[in-house]
Design a protein around this motif. Sequence first.
Motif, PDB file in Angstrom:
ATOM      1  N   GLU A   1       0.839  -1.206   0.000  1.00  0.00           N
ATOM      2  CA  GLU A   1       0.000   0.000   0.000  1.00  0.00           C
ATOM      3  C   GLU A   1       0.872   1.254   0.000  1.00  0.00           C
ATOM      4  N   LYS A   2       1.943   1.226   0.804  1.00  0.00           N
ATOM      5  CA  LYS A   2       2.914   2.318   0.831  1.00  0.00           C
ATOM      6  C   LYS A   2       4.238   1.801   0.267  1.00  0.00           C
ATOM      7  N   PRO A   3       4.648   2.278  -0.913  1.00  0.00           N
ATOM      8  CA  PRO A   3       5.886   1.776  -1.512  1.00  0.00           C
ATOM      9  C   PRO A   3       7.082   1.984  -0.588  1.00  0.00           C
ATOM     10  N   THR A   4       7.974   1.003  -0.591  1.00  0.00           N
ATOM     11  CA  THR A   4       9.172   1.089   0.235  1.00  0.00           C
ATOM     12  C   THR A   4      10.302   0.373  -0.488  1.00  0.00           C
ATOM     13  N   SER A   5      11.391   0.104   0.205  1.00  0.00           N
ATOM     14  CA  SER A   5      12.530  -0.597  -0.376  1.00  0.00           C
ATOM     15  C   SER A   5      13.222  -1.372   0.739  1.00  0.00           C
ATOM     16  N   LYS A   6      13.808  -2.511   0.406  1.00  0.00           N
ATOM     17  CA  LYS A   6      14.683  -3.149   1.366  1.00  0.00           C
ATOM     18  C   LYS A   6      15.782  -2.134   1.717  1.00  0.00           C
ATOM     19  N   PRO A   7      16.246  -2.046   2.962  1.00  0.00           N
ATOM     20  CA  PRO A   7      16.202  -3.039   4.048  1.00  0.00           C
ATOM     21  C   PRO A   7      14.926  -3.069   4.902  1.00  0.00           C
ATOM     22  N   ASP A   8      13.938  -2.251   4.567  1.00  0.00           N
ATOM     23  CA  ASP A   8      12.644  -2.366   5.236  1.00  0.00           C
ATOM     24  C   ASP A   8      12.130  -3.794   5.022  1.00  0.00           C
ATOM     25  N   PRO A   9      11.758  -4.502   6.081  1.00  0.00           N
ATOM     26  CA  PRO A   9      11.295  -5.890   5.926  1.00  0.00           C
ATOM     27  C   PRO A   9       9.853  -6.012   5.433  1.00  0.00           C
ATOM     28  N   ALA A  10       9.181  -4.884   5.168  1.00  0.00           N
ATOM     29  CA  ALA A  10       7.739  -4.903   4.864  1.00  0.00           C
ATOM     30  C   ALA A  10       7.378  -5.849   3.728  1.00  0.00           C
ATOM     31  N   ILE A  11       8.205  -5.924   2.681  1.00  0.00           N
ATOM     32  CA  ILE A  11       7.841  -6.770   1.541  1.00  0.00           C
ATOM     33  C   ILE A  11       7.942  -8.246   1.900  1.00  0.00           C
ATOM     34  N   TYR A  12       8.881  -8.598   2.756  1.00  0.00           N
ATOM     35  CA  TYR A  12       8.947  -9.995   3.217  1.00  0.00           C
ATOM     36  C   TYR A  12       7.746 -10.337   4.098  1.00  0.00           C
ATOM     37  N   LEU A  13       7.380  -9.420   4.973  1.00  0.00           N
ATOM     38  CA  LEU A  13       6.221  -9.649   5.845  1.00  0.00           C
ATOM     39  C   LEU A  13       4.950  -9.780   5.011  1.00  0.00           C
ATOM     40  N   HIS A  14       4.827  -8.932   3.982  1.00  0.00           N
ATOM     41  CA  HIS A  14       3.667  -8.994   3.080  1.00  0.00           C
ATOM     42  C   HIS A  14       3.638 -10.323   2.326  1.00  0.00           C
ATOM     43  N   ALA A  15       4.771 -10.731   1.788  1.00  0.00           N
ATOM     44  CA  ALA A  15       4.841 -11.983   1.017  1.00  0.00           C
ATOM     45  C   ALA A  15       4.431 -13.176   1.884  1.00  0.00           C
ATOM     46  N   MET A  16       4.944 -13.226   3.105  1.00  0.00           N
ATOM     47  CA  MET A  16       4.589 -14.343   3.993  1.00  0.00           C
ATOM     48  C   MET A  16       3.101 -14.339   4.335  1.00  0.00           C
ATOM     49  N   LYS A  17       2.551 -13.148   4.509  1.00  0.00           N
ATOM     50  CA  LYS A  17       1.117 -13.052   4.809  1.00  0.00           C
ATOM     51  C   LYS A  17       0.287 -13.576   3.644  1.00  0.00           C
ATOM     52  N   VAL A  18       0.630 -13.153   2.425  1.00  0.00           N
ATOM     53  CA  VAL A  18      -0.106 -13.605   1.229  1.00  0.00           C
ATOM     54  C   VAL A  18       0.047 -15.111   1.043  1.00  0.00           C
ATOM     55  N   LEU A  19       1.258 -15.615   1.265  1.00  0.00           N
ATOM     56  CA  LEU A  19       1.532 -17.045   1.073  1.00  0.00           C
ATOM     57  C   LEU A  19       1.024 -17.904   2.231  1.00  0.00           C
ATOM     58  N   GLY A  20       0.680 -17.257   3.339  1.00  0.00           N
ATOM     59  CA  GLY A  20       0.219 -18.005   4.510  1.00  0.00           C
ATOM     60  C   GLY A  20       1.336 -18.782   5.190  1.00  0.00           C
ATOM     61  N   LYS A  21       2.534 -18.185   5.232  1.00  0.00           N
ATOM     62  CA  LYS A  21       3.708 -18.857   5.791  1.00  0.00           C
ATOM     63  C   LYS A  21       4.256 -18.087   6.994  1.00  0.00           C
ATOM     64  N   THR A  22       4.975 -18.805   7.856  1.00  0.00           N
ATOM     65  CA  THR A  22       5.676 -18.183   8.982  1.00  0.00           C
ATOM     66  C   THR A  22       7.160 -18.047   8.621  1.00  0.00           C
ATOM     67  N   PRO A  23       7.892 -17.160   9.308  1.00  0.00           N
ATOM     68  CA  PRO A  23       9.333 -17.043   9.033  1.00  0.00           C
ATOM     69  C   PRO A  23      10.082 -18.366   9.198  1.00  0.00           C
ATOM     70  N   GLU A  24       9.642 -19.177  10.145  1.00  0.00           N
ATOM     71  CA  GLU A  24      10.328 -20.444  10.416  1.00  0.00           C
ATOM     72  C   GLU A  24      10.233 -21.425   9.253  1.00  0.00           C
ATOM     73  N   GLU A  25       9.212 -21.241   8.410  1.00  0.00           N
ATOM     74  CA  GLU A  25       9.021 -22.127   7.250  1.00  0.00           C
ATOM     75  C   GLU A  25       9.794 -21.670   6.019  1.00  0.00           C
ATOM     76  N   CYS A  26      10.383 -20.470   6.088  1.00  0.00           N
ATOM     77  CA  CYS A  26      10.947 -19.847   4.896  1.00  0.00           C
ATOM     78  C   CYS A  26      12.471 -19.774   4.929  1.00  0.00           C
ATOM     79  N   VAL A  27      13.048 -19.795   3.738  1.00  0.00           N
ATOM     80  CA  VAL A  27      14.462 -19.454   3.532  1.00  0.00           C
ATOM     81  C   VAL A  27      14.508 -18.442   2.396  1.00  0.00           C
TER      82      VAL A  27
END
Length: 244
Positions: free
Chosen positions: A155-181
């Motif tokens: 909704e608000k454009p950003t750029s890494k190192p902001d973690p927002a895009i990773y948090l968004h991706a996990m939410k959409v995918l229905g995954k937790t950080p522990e499940e991801c690499v």
Amino acid sequence: MAPKITTLLFDCDNTLVLSESLAFEACAELANEILASRDIPDRYTGPQLLSDFVGQNFRGMMVSLKAKYKYEMSDAELETYVTREEDAVIAKLKAKLQPCEGVDRELEKLEQHGKYHLAVVSSSALRRVQASIDKVGQDKYFAGEHVFSAATSLEKPTSKPDPAIYLHAMKVLGKTPEECVAVEDSKSGATAAFRANIKTIGYTGSYEKEEEEKMRQVLTDAGCVVVMKDWSEFEGCLDKIESG
């Protein structure tokens, strides 16, 4: 026992495709135009811009330039430059883009095994990311809805190192950080994944030989749990993480 890894999150630029040097050529032309319009004498080459702003998208780069040189830029002018940069970069990518060496072999093996969900998590604009993976034929490995952009998907454009895009991706995918690499080649990308609590494999294969050793340390300091120089090491790196 280590949690089961179900999902692999790949950065795009200089991780899947050798795009950064091509993109920064186009960015430098626009950055120099902006500086000239403000009567600022400094000028950038693509490699200089790449050295200063690797891992940032164009919007983040413009914010950093504005802070460095202390000039004003309206939101409307910024948006005009963002669109122009996308068009210029995509034209260069469609003409010259190549995949990172060895990555296609690993993606093919991952698809054949069918063990993991695959997604792209990038700072770059979605149009650019999609054009990149389309150009080199990697689009077959990533469903369109599993290609995420910090510049476009939020909704608000950003750029890494902001973690927002990773948090968004996990939410959409229905995954937790522990499940991801995650797989990242830059300090800003590795920092974003670390801040999202995702275990990360650093990749240094897109750097020149004299930069590679330095980047290995930079990526380790940014939170990567293991660093690979070549995609042929990917399976072993993933095994290390899965075995805890």
